[in-house]
Design a protein around this motif. Structure first.
Motif, PDB file in Angstrom:
ATOM      1  N   LEU A 137     -14.258   8.900  -9.386  1.00 23.58           N
ATOM      2  CA  LEU A 137     -14.365   9.023  -7.940  1.00 23.58           C
ATOM      3  C   LEU A 137     -13.559  10.243  -7.528  1.00 23.58           C
ATOM      4  O   LEU A 137     -12.356  10.318  -7.763  1.00 23.58           O
ATOM      5  CB  LEU A 137     -13.811   7.767  -7.250  1.00 23.58           C
ATOM      6  N   TYR A 138     -14.229  11.233  -6.944  1.00 26.67           N
ATOM      7  CA  TYR A 138     -13.577  12.443  -6.461  1.00 26.67           C
ATOM      8  C   TYR A 138     -13.657  12.461  -4.936  1.00 26.67           C
ATOM      9  O   TYR A 138     -14.692  12.148  -4.355  1.00 26.67           O
ATOM     10  CB  TYR A 138     -14.268  13.702  -6.994  1.00 26.67           C
ATOM     11  N   GLU A 139     -12.555  12.868  -4.320  1.00 29.38           N
ATOM     12  CA  GLU A 139     -12.495  12.851  -2.862  1.00 29.38           C
ATOM     13  C   GLU A 139     -11.630  14.008  -2.376  1.00 29.38           C
ATOM     14  O   GLU A 139     -10.677  14.412  -3.040  1.00 29.38           O
ATOM     15  CB  GLU A 139     -11.907  11.521  -2.392  1.00 29.38           C
ATOM     16  N   HIS A 140     -11.973  14.552  -1.224  1.00 32.26           N
ATOM     17  CA  HIS A 140     -11.157  15.597  -0.609  1.00 32.26           C
ATOM     18  C   HIS A 140     -10.386  15.017   0.570  1.00 32.26           C
ATOM     19  O   HIS A 140     -10.913  14.226   1.345  1.00 32.26           O
ATOM     20  CB  HIS A 140     -12.035  16.744  -0.106  1.00 32.26           C
ATOM     21  N   GLN A 141      -9.117  15.416   0.695  1.00 32.84           N
ATOM     22  CA  GLN A 141      -8.293  14.976   1.814  1.00 32.84           C
ATOM     23  C   GLN A 141      -7.401  16.129   2.269  1.00 32.84           C
ATOM     24  O   GLN A 141      -6.925  16.914   1.452  1.00 32.84           O
ATOM     25  CB  GLN A 141      -7.394  13.796   1.402  1.00 32.84           C
ATOM     26  N   SER A 142      -7.168  16.200   3.576  1.00 35.73           N
ATOM     27  CA  SER A 142      -6.216  17.181   4.101  1.00 35.73           C
ATOM     28  C   SER A 142      -4.874  16.541   4.399  1.00 35.73           C
ATOM     29  O   SER A 142      -3.943  17.206   4.847  1.00 35.73           O
ATOM     30  CB  SER A 142      -6.771  17.843   5.370  1.00 35.73           C
ATOM     31  N   THR A 143      -4.772  15.240   4.172  1.00 34.09           N
ATOM     32  CA  THR A 143      -3.492  14.533   4.264  1.00 34.09           C
ATOM     33  C   THR A 143      -3.361  13.642   3.036  1.00 34.09           C
ATOM     34  O   THR A 143      -4.362  13.232   2.456  1.00 34.09           O
ATOM     35  CB  THR A 143      -3.391  13.655   5.532  1.00 34.09           C
ATOM     36  N   VAL A 144      -2.133  13.346   2.653  1.00 32.52           N
ATOM     37  CA  VAL A 144      -1.895  12.430   1.537  1.00 32.52           C
ATOM     38  C   VAL A 144      -1.675  11.045   2.125  1.00 32.52           C
ATOM     39  O   VAL A 144      -0.642  10.768   2.734  1.00 32.52           O
ATOM     40  CB  VAL A 144      -0.684  12.861   0.697  1.00 32.52           C
ATOM     41  N   ASN A 145      -2.653  10.181   1.970  1.00 32.87           N
ATOM     42  CA  ASN A 145      -2.607   8.839   2.539  1.00 32.87           C
ATOM     43  C   ASN A 145      -2.077   7.861   1.495  1.00 32.87           C
ATOM     44  O   ASN A 145      -2.662   7.724   0.422  1.00 32.87           O
ATOM     45  CB  ASN A 145      -4.026   8.427   2.978  1.00 32.87           C
ATOM     46  N   PRO A 146      -0.971   7.152   1.785  1.00 37.47           N
ATOM     47  CA  PRO A 146      -0.411   6.231   0.800  1.00 37.47           C
ATOM     48  C   PRO A 146      -1.322   5.056   0.476  1.00 37.47           C
ATOM     49  O   PRO A 146      -1.106   4.349  -0.502  1.00 37.47           O
ATOM     50  CB  PRO A 146       0.888   5.754   1.462  1.00 37.47           C
ATOM     51  N   ASN A 147      -2.366   4.844   1.302  1.00 39.44           N
ATOM     52  CA  ASN A 147      -3.281   3.729   1.068  1.00 39.44           C
ATOM     53  C   ASN A 147      -4.457   4.107   0.165  1.00 39.44           C
ATOM     54  O   ASN A 147      -5.355   3.291  -0.046  1.00 39.44           O
ATOM     55  CB  ASN A 147      -3.822   3.206   2.408  1.00 39.44           C
TER      56      ASN A 147
END
Length: 320
Positions: free
Chosen positions: A73-83
């Motif tokens: 599973l690959y995903e892009h994020q602009s924030t690091v979400n602890p969840n």
């Protein structure tokens, strides 16, 4: 080629740029090879296993592949979400449910499952170094000493200058990072829409994602502008607001940041289960009691539907 900046769509969601790029099997195989130091050259070796009904707000930013018994599973994020590990657990559970359909789960023979791997590509403004690991057990009230259960998420920094070797092995990822970086740079001096147009024109001129941008320019424009609209909604909540309050030394700001960050985590988990009614969303966002929010967060992680969550909100789990 049609390079208009206008586009219409009949879909109920839009793909983020990351998904537009890497839902393509050729690009997906390139990224997989770069991460795993493999050399697969047949796109038929890669199966798309993305869950189409898992939507974050109104956009999708993830792709899932099955390559030789490895489920990634690959995903892009602009924030690091602890969840993220909790989300990964729920996501993989849904994928395994589909894989196991028709299998004799209660039989005596062990059913072999593809190995799950969850990687997040991060390009936000907060410095995290080259790589960061998030663990599911961090969310366990008593840790995992007793359960030994674990799921880890690898967060890779793809901002310019980071993870150079990976970027060289995956030119598409490198060029994606160049485009996003250019947009962020131009935003300092012009509107977001103007920044997107200028960055796209510049990338086409310099051969960065040239064919992709020329053919799908309108779709890319639409995706980026929608993504920006949602980022603006999120900009005043969660970690960013918490950090602002913390840096200013304002205790009240810190408390607000924590409650809003937890509220956002609750809504993110519920969105995986289905559409969240506006009234319920308002209730969650306006709750100020930290203990209540923590209880709701745990409930959201355990629930199997939005309706179940609503019915059990008054019986929140103990968060001590």
């Amino acid at each position: 080629m049609n390079t208009t900046d206008n586009i219409g769509t009949n879909r109920n969601y839009k793909d983020r740029l990351f998904r537009l790029l890497f839902a393509d099997k050729k690009n997906g195989l390139e990224l997989y090879n770069a991460l795993n130091h493999t050399a697969y050259d047949n796109t038929e070796d890669l199966e798309i296993h993305t869950l189409e009904d898992v939507i974050w707000m109104k956009m999708k930013n993830d792709v899932a592949y099955l390559v030789r018994d490895i489920l990634t599973l690959y995903e892009h994020q602009s924030t690091v979400n602890p969840n993220l590990p909790v989300r990964g657990l729920l996501y993989f559970s849904d994928m395994f449910r589909g894989i196991l359909q028709g299998k004799h789960l209660y039989g005596t023979k062990l059913i072999m499952l593809p190995t799950p791997v969850y990687i997040v590509f991060y390009n936000g403004d907060r410095e995290i170094g080259e790589v960061q690991w998030l663990k599911l057990s961090d969310a366990f009230i008593h840790g995992n000493e007793q359960s030994k259960m674990e799921l880890q998420v690898q967060v890779l920094n793809i901002n310019y200058g980071h993870n150079k070797q990976l970027m060289e092995r995956c030119p598409t990822l490198k060029e994606y990072a160049i485009l996003v970086g250019a947009i962020k740079t131009y935003c300092r001096e012009m509107s977001f829409e103007e920044s997107v147009k200028r960055a796209i024109d510049e990338c086409i001129a310099n051969g960065v994602l040239r064919d992709f941008l020329m053919i799908r320019r309108a779709e890319v424009m639409n995706s980026l502008l929608t993504e920006y609209d949602e980022e603006r909604v999120l900009a005043d909540i969660g970690q960013e607001r918490y950090e602002d309050g913390k840096s200013d030394g304002i205790a009240e700001g810190i408390a607000i940041g924590k409650t809003e960050g937890i509220a956002e985590g609750i809504l993110e988990l519920l969105n995986i289960q289905g559409m969240v009614p506006e009234k319920l969303e308002l209730t969650i966002r306006t709750e100020t009691d930290l203990k209540t929010l923590k209880g709701w967060l745990k409930l959201a992680a355990m629930t199997d539907s939005v309706e179940t969550f609503q019915n059990q909100m008054d019986k929140i789990p103990d968060t001590k």
